[in-house]
Structures are given as C-alpha cells and as structure tokens.
Scaffold this motif. Sequence first.
Motif, PDB file in Angstrom:
ATOM      1  N   ALA A   1       2.694  -4.648 -13.727  1.00  0.00           N
ATOM      2  CA  ALA A   1       2.101  -4.229 -12.450  1.00  0.00           C
ATOM      3  C   ALA A   1       0.634  -3.881 -12.630  1.00  0.00           C
ATOM      4  O   ALA A   1       0.173  -3.566 -13.731  1.00  0.00           O
ATOM      5  N   ALA A   2      -0.088  -3.940 -11.534  1.00  0.00           N
ATOM      6  CA  ALA A   2      -1.496  -3.562 -11.493  1.00  0.00           C
ATOM      7  C   ALA A   2      -1.735  -2.695 -10.273  1.00  0.00           C
ATOM      8  O   ALA A   2      -0.899  -2.620  -9.370  1.00  0.00           O
ATOM      9  N   ARG A   3      -2.879  -2.036 -10.250  1.00  0.00           N
ATOM     10  CA  ARG A   3      -3.214  -1.183  -9.116  1.00  0.00           C
ATOM     11  C   ARG A   3      -4.695  -1.280  -8.781  1.00  0.00           C
ATOM     12  O   ARG A   3      -5.533  -1.592  -9.628  1.00  0.00           O
ATOM     13  N   SER A   4      -4.971  -1.015  -7.519  1.00  0.00           N
ATOM     14  CA  SER A   4      -6.330  -0.875  -7.011  1.00  0.00           C
ATOM     15  C   SER A   4      -6.260   0.216  -5.946  1.00  0.00           C
ATOM     16  O   SER A   4      -5.239   0.882  -5.807  1.00  0.00           O
ATOM     17  N   GLY A   5      -7.340   0.412  -5.222  1.00  0.00           N
ATOM     18  CA  GLY A   5      -7.301   1.435  -4.186  1.00  0.00           C
ATOM     19  C   GLY A   5      -8.404   1.286  -3.168  1.00  0.00           C
ATOM     20  O   GLY A   5      -9.455   0.693  -3.450  1.00  0.00           O
ATOM     21  N   LEU A   6      -8.139   1.810  -1.980  1.00  0.00           N
ATOM     22  CA  LEU A   6      -9.115   1.866  -0.900  1.00  0.00           C
ATOM     23  C   LEU A   6      -9.591   3.307  -0.759  1.00  0.00           C
ATOM     24  O   LEU A   6      -8.781   4.240  -0.736  1.00  0.00           O
TER      25      LEU A   6
ATOM     26  N   ALA B   1       0.855  -1.190   0.000  1.00  0.00           N
ATOM     27  CA  ALA B   1       0.000   0.000   0.000  1.00  0.00           C
ATOM     28  C   ALA B   1       0.885   1.232   0.000  1.00  0.00           C
ATOM     29  O   ALA B   1       1.945   1.252   0.627  1.00  0.00           O
ATOM     30  N   ASP B   2       0.447   2.286  -0.712  1.00  0.00           N
ATOM     31  CA  ASP B   2       1.221   3.516  -0.720  1.00  0.00           C
ATOM     32  C   ASP B   2       0.842   4.400   0.462  1.00  0.00           C
ATOM     33  O   ASP B   2       0.057   3.997   1.341  1.00  0.00           O
TER      34      ASP B   2
ATOM     35  N   GLY C   1      -3.605   3.747  -2.295  1.00  0.00           N
ATOM     36  CA  GLY C   1      -3.413   2.858  -3.422  1.00  0.00           C
ATOM     37  C   GLY C   1      -2.871   1.504  -3.008  1.00  0.00           C
ATOM     38  O   GLY C   1      -2.035   1.398  -2.112  1.00  0.00           O
ATOM     39  N   LEU C   2      -3.360   0.454  -3.656  1.00  0.00           N
ATOM     40  CA  LEU C   2      -2.814  -0.896  -3.525  1.00  0.00           C
ATOM     41  C   LEU C   2      -2.063  -1.216  -4.816  1.00  0.00           C
ATOM     42  O   LEU C   2      -2.593  -1.005  -5.914  1.00  0.00           O
ATOM     43  N   HIS C   3      -0.859  -1.730  -4.679  1.00  0.00           N
ATOM     44  CA  HIS C   3      -0.003  -1.970  -5.832  1.00  0.00           C
ATOM     45  C   HIS C   3       0.402  -3.444  -5.882  1.00  0.00           C
ATOM     46  O   HIS C   3       0.772  -4.021  -4.860  1.00  0.00           O
ATOM     47  N   LEU C   4       0.326  -4.012  -7.067  1.00  0.00           N
ATOM     48  CA  LEU C   4       0.635  -5.420  -7.278  1.00  0.00           C
ATOM     49  C   LEU C   4       1.631  -5.537  -8.419  1.00  0.00           C
ATOM     50  O   LEU C   4       1.437  -4.938  -9.490  1.00  0.00           O
TER      51      LEU C   4
END
Length: 308
Positions: free
Chosen positions: A251-256, A177-178, A190-193
């Motif tokens: 890489a991929a991203r999502s977020g809370l 997480a950033d 942000g969530l980073h994968l």
Amino acid sequence: MRSSRLRLLAPAAALLLATACGADRADQGRGAGAAVPAPRAPVTDPPVDGVRITSVTLPSASPTPPATHGPVHADRLPGDSGVFAAYQVSNDGDEAMTYTVLFAFTTDTGGVMDNREVTVSGVAPGSSRSGRVDLGVLAPGASPVTRVKIEKVSKVPAAEAPARTGACPASGLRLWADDGDAAMGLRVVGLHLENCGKSDYALDGYPRLSLLDENREPVPGVRILHGGAAIASGTGYDDPPAPFTLKPGQAARSGLVWRNTTLAGTTVTVPYVRVLAGPGAAPVTVTPDLDLGTTGRLGVGAWERADR
C-alpha cells in the motif's frame, strides 16, 4: 484533530416520520434491539438528490399517525430501541451511479443522537434500489429519537467509486480517502492506494487531481500545490517524491491539505475530487468536501510507502 468525516452538510431535508417495517437493506446489516413494529404508513416528502425515506419505525405508545406531506411526530417510550428508516434510491441519469447517504437520527428538538452512512453501489440508469438504515441501541439515558432525516447525498459514477473493500477493481488498484482530521482551520485528508492485483505498479510523484463541483464539473481558480508544507508544516505529507514499486499486497499513501480561511472574496467548496494515482491508473472520485474558504490553495503530498 477531528475524527468524523469532513463534510459541509447540506441543509437538512426529507424529515420523515412514520411507523413501519422497512424494506430490504442495500449495503448495510440490520441493527440490534428491534422492537415490535407498528403498521406501515406511506411517506410522501420529496427526495433529496434521488434518495427518499419511505418510512420510519419508531417504537411508540401512541397510535400510528396518518400520512402527511410534512414532518410527523410520535411519542417513544424511554429506553426503547429498534429505530430504523426504510429508503429508496432512484437513478434518473444515464449512467450507473454509486450513492453515499448520510442519515441523521435526531430528537424532537433537532439534536443529533447519531449518524449512519450507507453506500448503495452501482444503481443502474432508470432503476431504483430500496434498503434500510438502523440506529441500533441508544446509550443508557440518551434522549429518545423521534425523527430521521437525510443529511447529505453524494453520488459518483459507479466505475469511479472508491473501493476500500470487496472485489479488486479491474485496474488492480484500490484507492479511497479517509475521514480526515481538522484543527484550527487546517484540514488533512489521507489518500490510500493498495495494489490488490497481480502485477507490480510503479509510483513516482504526486496523485493527479481534478476538482469538481456538485454537478461534477471542473472548479476553476484553485491552485494545486505539491507537498503539504505548501499549506502548513508538520502534516506528514512534506517529503519530496521518490520512485518505488508497489508490489501486490502493498500500500501507499498521500494526502490533501488545505485551510478553510475566509477573508475577502468568494468562498469555494469542492465536494468531489477525481484522482489518478499515476500513469495507466483508472480514475477514482472521492468526496472529501474541500471547504477551501477564500484561500484558493490545495496541497497534495507525494506518494510514499504505507505500513500495512
């Protein structure tokens, strides 16, 4: 939007002052501008969640103060640098843990001149690790630092610790997480994968989340909603899910997304979030410190490709 880490800081604790030469660092390099250290004096204040400061080096024109159970002060010559604290992390649990510790370097009146975050990885059950955290050089004209305190301690099972750098996890996936952003009560983390392995990984949908309290027990009563737009528009996490393949090196991203609005009811905070990227992925526990207020709602974005 803020750029610092989203945290509800625990009460300031373990305020220690002694002049000393520190122990070996755990996961962080030494700072610049070291001054001539004074003799070490022991510190006996209690630990904070297994972490304690054992000594602090403060360049000073004053004699070394005696050891004490309370805060100790020392006068520091203006412009001097080389301030650092030696610390010890002790794991009294039954599994290896990774600790993240936020240290605050403050003035005599409590003003925070700077923060330093240290991660101590894989502390085995029943063992201790020692290290040192450096302030470095203060900006010209800055007030002298006279105290160091432990601001916050987070700890997660070592097998579930985020891995932004270093060796690729056995799963072949890094997840972290950033530091997040905040404005007008709206929070976004942000969530980073990253696929650091050798095989393709298929993504389709949303990260799977478990919300955990300070004892890493489930937090009840929070609705996890799909899409950032469920909380607020324009967060960047509004697109519906679409399948894609994450190839090695991609890489991929999502977020809370949440609000910290407080109305009637009991406020809820969530220090830990356990994340499963998707089927077959190993769990990773991040520490975004969700201050959900009384909203009882958390939005999560769908996985999407990220620019490298």
